[in-house]
Design a protein around this motif. Sequence first.
Motif, PDB file in Angstrom:
ATOM      1  N   GLU A 244       9.649  -3.760   3.667  1.00  0.00           N
ATOM      2  CA  GLU A 244      10.055  -4.611   4.786  1.00  0.00           C
ATOM      3  C   GLU A 244       9.207  -4.362   6.029  1.00  0.00           C
ATOM      4  OE1 GLU A 244      14.224  -4.122   5.438  1.00  0.00           O
ATOM      5  OE2 GLU A 244      14.799  -5.054   3.537  1.00  0.00           O
ATOM      6  N   LYS A 245       8.417  -3.291   6.025  1.00  0.00           N
ATOM      7  CA  LYS A 245       7.614  -2.916   7.195  1.00  0.00           C
ATOM      8  C   LYS A 245       6.128  -3.193   7.022  1.00  0.00           C
ATOM      9  CE  LYS A 245      10.775   0.960   8.093  1.00  0.00           C
ATOM     10  NZ  LYS A 245      10.887   2.441   8.166  1.00  0.00           N
ATOM     11  N   THR A 246       5.623  -3.049   5.805  1.00  0.00           N
ATOM     12  CA  THR A 246       4.189  -3.156   5.587  1.00  0.00           C
ATOM     13  C   THR A 246       3.681  -4.588   5.762  1.00  0.00           C
ATOM     14  OG1 THR A 246       2.401  -2.724   4.014  1.00  0.00           O
ATOM     15  CG2 THR A 246       4.481  -3.505   3.101  1.00  0.00           C
ATOM     16  N   HIS A 247       2.413  -4.691   6.191  1.00  0.00           N
ATOM     17  CA  HIS A 247       1.748  -5.990   6.275  1.00  0.00           C
ATOM     18  C   HIS A 247       0.781  -6.164   5.094  1.00  0.00           C
ATOM     19  CE1 HIS A 247       3.416  -6.675  10.233  1.00  0.00           C
ATOM     20  NE2 HIS A 247       2.961  -5.510  10.634  1.00  0.00           N
ATOM     21  N   ARG A 248       0.894  -5.262   4.135  1.00  0.00           N
ATOM     22  CA  ARG A 248      -0.007  -5.313   2.983  1.00  0.00           C
ATOM     23  C   ARG A 248       0.755  -5.592   1.691  1.00  0.00           C
ATOM     24  NH1 ARG A 248      -3.987  -0.175   3.587  1.00  0.00           N
ATOM     25  NH2 ARG A 248      -5.150  -1.281   1.947  1.00  0.00           N
ATOM     26  N   GLY A 249       1.864  -6.296   1.819  1.00  0.00           N
ATOM     27  CA  GLY A 249       2.624  -6.698   0.650  1.00  0.00           C
ATOM     28  C   GLY A 249       2.090  -7.992   0.064  1.00  0.00           C
ATOM     29  N   ALA A 250       2.223  -8.150  -1.231  1.00  0.00           N
ATOM     30  CA  ALA A 250       1.840  -9.386  -1.908  1.00  0.00           C
ATOM     31  C   ALA A 250       2.916  -9.743  -2.925  1.00  0.00           C
ATOM     32  CB  ALA A 250       0.482  -9.244  -2.594  1.00  0.00           C
ATOM     33  N   LEU A 251       2.939 -10.986  -3.317  1.00  0.00           N
ATOM     34  CA  LEU A 251       3.991 -11.478  -4.209  1.00  0.00           C
ATOM     35  C   LEU A 251       3.378 -12.319  -5.321  1.00  0.00           C
ATOM     36  CD1 LEU A 251       7.011 -11.911  -4.837  1.00  0.00           C
ATOM     37  CD2 LEU A 251       7.014 -13.750  -3.151  1.00  0.00           C
ATOM     38  N   LEU A 252       3.707 -11.963  -6.550  1.00  0.00           N
ATOM     39  CA  LEU A 252       3.320 -12.759  -7.710  1.00  0.00           C
ATOM     40  C   LEU A 252       4.573 -13.321  -8.359  1.00  0.00           C
ATOM     41  CD1 LEU A 252       0.551 -10.756  -9.627  1.00  0.00           C
ATOM     42  CD2 LEU A 252       0.288 -12.923  -8.422  1.00  0.00           C
ATOM     43  N   GLU A 253       4.495 -14.582  -8.768  1.00  0.00           N
ATOM     44  CA  GLU A 253       5.637 -15.228  -9.404  1.00  0.00           C
ATOM     45  C   GLU A 253       5.588 -15.018 -10.908  1.00  0.00           C
ATOM     46  OE1 GLU A 253       7.930 -19.552  -9.239  1.00  0.00           O
ATOM     47  OE2 GLU A 253       6.029 -19.231  -8.191  1.00  0.00           O
TER      48      GLU A 253
END
Length: 350
Positions: A244-253
């Motif tokens: 919830e804090k990082t700006h280096r998250g990514a999301l794959l569906e």
Amino acid sequence: MKKFAVIMAGGSGTRFWPKSSKKKPKQLLSLTSRESQIQLTWKRLNTVVERSHRLIVCTEQLRKATLEHIKDVKILAEPMGRNTMAAVCWSAWDIFQKDPTALIAVLPADAFIANVPEFQKSLNLAFEVALSEKRIVCLGITPTGPATAYGYIRRGTALKGGGYELKEFVEKPDRANAQNLFESGEFLWNAGIFIFEVSTFIEEVRIHSPEFASFFDKKIHKPHLIKQGYRNLQSVSIDVALMEKTHRGALLEGNFGWNDLGSWPALLEVVPPNSEAGVLRAPGGFIQVNSKNIIADLSSKKFLGLIGVEDLIVVETEKAILICHQKNAQDIKTLVNMIEKNKKFAKTLL
């Protein structure tokens, strides 16, 4: 650059009571096949991560039972459960010592996945995105309805290497909010599966949860010191402590038939019914009359007769019988808590 996998195998064993317990949580049960959930999870990794590059994190209490299901595997045994952030950090720091360029997939031991080849394809793609984009990748599941049992993840801008920026985490919503999230088309279910380059993960922990970085920096070379100080670590999820804090998250569906098997009623979603009445496991045989949507799991060879009932959970073990309406399945945890406070029952039933 080598791929590693970390299987998180904790749990309190309340949701599938009386089959489950603290000594035998959900991942050690055979719920969807003859194999246990952790054995199924292990097998799904076979074409993706070498056996020698996998490890399991569980509590010391579960070490022996876990090794009965998965032989000859490295186990990081926590002295007590401290939620997922501590477990993932210990694993990451441990693997970093062996290979500071490692790619790691972290996944729960107890989920159901219907389409294994599609899952493996998604996992391999996530490794590629984690490496090329230097991000911590979450696998999200395309919602099939406004579920309230799952957390949600919002996707942002598309990334060049694949997937999307991770924009927002939402805790398990109520029915109205779940409907809004579902209808927006911007949110996926959170499967609790994370993939990252170990150096990227450690960098982000140093920035957003420095107390965890400081602890493992000082103690990783002396495992006995980890166990001595583990109790003092904050008990917090990786979602809250980092994602919830990082700006280096990514999301794959992902679309691979995922279900977290969060309660007895979930079996009706993933196990084909063997009767007009539902999913019935009765070694002594059964006959049903005008009954439907039943989950029954008996351990004895007693005959099971069902007449004019619906939406029930009926579970029998050597020492207990549970009869519960499916709409009240969440109250099984309350029942277990009450049993735990009763010395007479707790000694034999938990």
